[in-house]
Design a protein around this motif. Sequence first.
Motif, PDB file in Angstrom:
ATOM      1  N   LEU A 152      -5.403   6.420  -0.774  1.00 48.77           N
ATOM      2  CA  LEU A 152      -4.750   5.135  -0.510  1.00 48.77           C
ATOM      3  C   LEU A 152      -4.646   4.362  -1.816  1.00 48.77           C
ATOM      4  CD1 LEU A 152      -3.646   2.895   1.357  1.00 48.77           C
ATOM      5  CD2 LEU A 152      -6.008   2.153   1.700  1.00 48.77           C
ATOM      6  N   GLU A 212       0.160   5.319   1.000  1.00 51.36           N
ATOM      7  CA  GLU A 212      -0.755   6.326   1.527  1.00 51.36           C
ATOM      8  C   GLU A 212      -0.231   7.718   1.173  1.00 51.36           C
ATOM      9  OE1 GLU A 212      -0.768   5.586   5.696  1.00 51.36           O
ATOM     10  OE2 GLU A 212      -1.399   3.497   5.478  1.00 51.36           O
ATOM     11  N   ASP A 270       0.828  -1.212   0.000  1.00 56.15           N
ATOM     12  CA  ASP A 270       0.000   0.000   0.000  1.00 56.15           C
ATOM     13  C   ASP A 270       0.860   1.258   0.000  1.00 56.15           C
ATOM     14  OD1 ASP A 270      -2.176  -1.639   0.148  1.00 56.15           O
ATOM     15  OD2 ASP A 270      -2.759  -1.097   2.195  1.00 56.15           O
ATOM     16  N   HIS A 288      -3.874   0.842  -3.191  1.00 57.37           N
ATOM     17  CA  HIS A 288      -3.808  -0.526  -2.685  1.00 57.37           C
ATOM     18  C   HIS A 288      -2.726  -1.314  -3.413  1.00 57.37           C
ATOM     19  CE1 HIS A 288      -7.175  -0.470   0.078  1.00 57.37           C
ATOM     20  NE2 HIS A 288      -7.858   0.233  -0.816  1.00 57.37           N
TER      21      HIS A 288
END
Length: 334
Positions: free
Chosen positions: A66, A53, A51, A68
């Motif tokens: 975010l 962020e 991930d 993924h």
Amino acid sequence: MPSQQLAVHRARFVDYTPGNITALSFSHQSSMKSRLTPSDLRLAIGRSNGDIEIWNPRNNWAQEFLIHGGKDRSIEGLCWSNISGEPLRLFSIGGSTVVTEWDLATGLPLKNYDCNAGVIWSLAINNSQNKLSVGCDNGTVVIIDISGGPGVLEHDTILTRQESRILSVTWNDDNYVIGGCSDGRIRVWNVMQGNLERGKLLHTMKVDKAKRESTLVWSVLYLPLKNQIVSGDSTGSVKFWDFQYATLLQTFNPHNADVLCLTSDATNSNVFSAGVDRKIFQFSHHDTKKWVNSSNRLLHGNDIRSIASYQSNGADFLVSGGLEKTFVITSLSS
């Protein structure tokens, strides 16, 4: 009035645990020239589960986005390209031979560029923000041209190969690439455009040898205002080197274990180191001609994998993260 009842549905199969923090990168370089903190300043946080962020430091740090990660993917390095008047670009590496550029509108890969040189361990961008250097486990450093705009990554050159993994890379302006290697050496390559020596190895510097195995140079940092290199290695040493003469200036042994990451403030007067022993050390260079181990803080309960800093007249951030999954924000100046 009848009492209202709320039905609670417990879902036991949802895994909310984020991955460990493995990479941190601010979208802008520190600058004391600008009065205001840029409105598009962002922090990218890479995690071991793949991930990414995107955080906005305004309004008390809000997570905006975010991305993924894919299955069995991790993020091992992040960097931004930030050219005035153009949209921000974000690049990542993670345990493969590929550099990924991300579409920050959709959260999908915009381009996966295969370097064809070995698994990539390190990633850095030059001063002009138009070239990436990637260090690979087969001893090569590949230069990638990103000047064509979003989604365009093109092969530029491969620097003189040596035998050990390139664990960390950084740039001196646009002309030199500095690499920290797994054989206890720091290497400097010439990447000056139009120079006959382009791609050649310019300097090699050797750190202290560990008793049983080679010392790993986990982190290198270039200080343009001092023309010095800082290195952090697996013996817990932080070393300051003169770039011009490739000579050792000072050695500190503050850490009890590997030094994994380094950063500095905007004036290059303070350098921060962190790693496996959880402490963040500050080295200062003010009125004296020497560096001084000025302070340390224990802010984490586990390994620190990455630190990043941003400083302007309106902002002052030192961000650190690692195995604890949450990141810690402190002030560079205090």
